[in-house]
Scaffold this motif. Structure first.
Motif, PDB file in Angstrom:
ATOM      1  N   CYS A 150       0.835  -1.210   0.000  1.00 16.62           N
ATOM      2  CA  CYS A 150       0.000   0.000   0.000  1.00 16.62           C
ATOM      3  C   CYS A 150       0.865   1.254   0.000  1.00 16.62           C
ATOM      4  O   CYS A 150       0.569   2.229  -0.697  1.00 16.62           O
TER       5      CYS A 150
ATOM      6  N   SER B 261      -6.830   3.273   0.194  1.00 17.79           N
ATOM      7  CA  SER B 261      -7.991   2.470   0.596  1.00 17.79           C
ATOM      8  C   SER B 261      -7.565   1.052   0.986  1.00 17.79           C
ATOM      9  O   SER B 261      -8.202   0.407   1.813  1.00 17.79           O
ATOM     10  N   GLY B 262      -6.467   0.572   0.400  1.00 20.94           N
ATOM     11  CA  GLY B 262      -5.956  -0.739   0.764  1.00 20.94           C
ATOM     12  C   GLY B 262      -5.465  -0.788   2.204  1.00 20.94           C
ATOM     13  O   GLY B 262      -5.503  -1.831   2.845  1.00 20.94           O
TER      14      GLY B 262
ATOM     15  N   TRP C  23      -8.218  -1.987   4.397  1.00 22.71           N
ATOM     16  CA  TRP C  23      -8.467  -3.418   4.282  1.00 22.71           C
ATOM     17  C   TRP C  23      -7.402  -4.233   5.016  1.00 22.71           C
ATOM     18  O   TRP C  23      -7.713  -5.231   5.682  1.00 22.71           O
TER      19      TRP C  23
ATOM     20  N   GLY D  18      -7.978  -3.770   8.701  1.00 22.88           N
ATOM     21  CA  GLY D  18      -9.179  -4.526   9.082  1.00 22.88           C
ATOM     22  C   GLY D  18      -8.897  -6.017   9.172  1.00 22.88           C
ATOM     23  O   GLY D  18      -9.336  -6.693  10.107  1.00 22.88           O
ATOM     24  N   GLY D  19      -8.150  -6.549   8.211  1.00 17.06           N
ATOM     25  CA  GLY D  19      -7.792  -7.968   8.247  1.00 17.06           C
ATOM     26  C   GLY D  19      -6.912  -8.305   9.436  1.00 17.06           C
ATOM     27  O   GLY D  19      -7.103  -9.327  10.094  1.00 17.06           O
TER      28      GLY D  19
END
Length: 107
Positions: A63, A83-84, A87, A90-91
């Motif tokens: 990212c 935006s990655g 993610w 979040g993961g």
């Protein structure tokens, strides 16, 4: 309705009866590992956590590179990198919470 009543004797036959001690067996038994899995499963969980940490590090690096490369004349690539980040974080949050949340829900 009649099919439910027809299956009722079969369902009652599956319910374990007491073993002579006056107590019916509990359906809410604590988790127990199958024989031979006492050391294997924690090892697998450790490996999965280790791989998740590596994937998280690589994801954050990717990212960052996307954001650096997309700075000039490729703003879409930079936005994808930003935006990655959400993610990846979040993961990582899901992986971090898994060991605490799953046993709390199951037991």
């Amino acid at each position: 309705m009649s099919s439910i009543l027809h299956a009722l004797p079969d369902a009652v036959a599956l319910v374990p009866m007491d073993k002579g001690d006056g107590k019916a067996p509990s359906w809410d038994a604590p988790p127990a590992s199958p024989p031979g899995m006492e050391s294997i499963l924690p090892e697998w969980v450790g490996w999965a956590k280790y791989m998740a940490i590596g994937a998280g590090i690589l994801g954050l690096i990717a990212c960052g590179i996307m954001m650096m490369v997309g700075r000039r004349n490729r703003s879409h690539l930079s936005a994808e990198g930003a935006s990655g980040l959400l993610w990846v974080l979040g993961g990582l949050s899901v992986v971090t919470l898994a060991a605490g949340v799953v046993p709390a829900i199951v037991t």
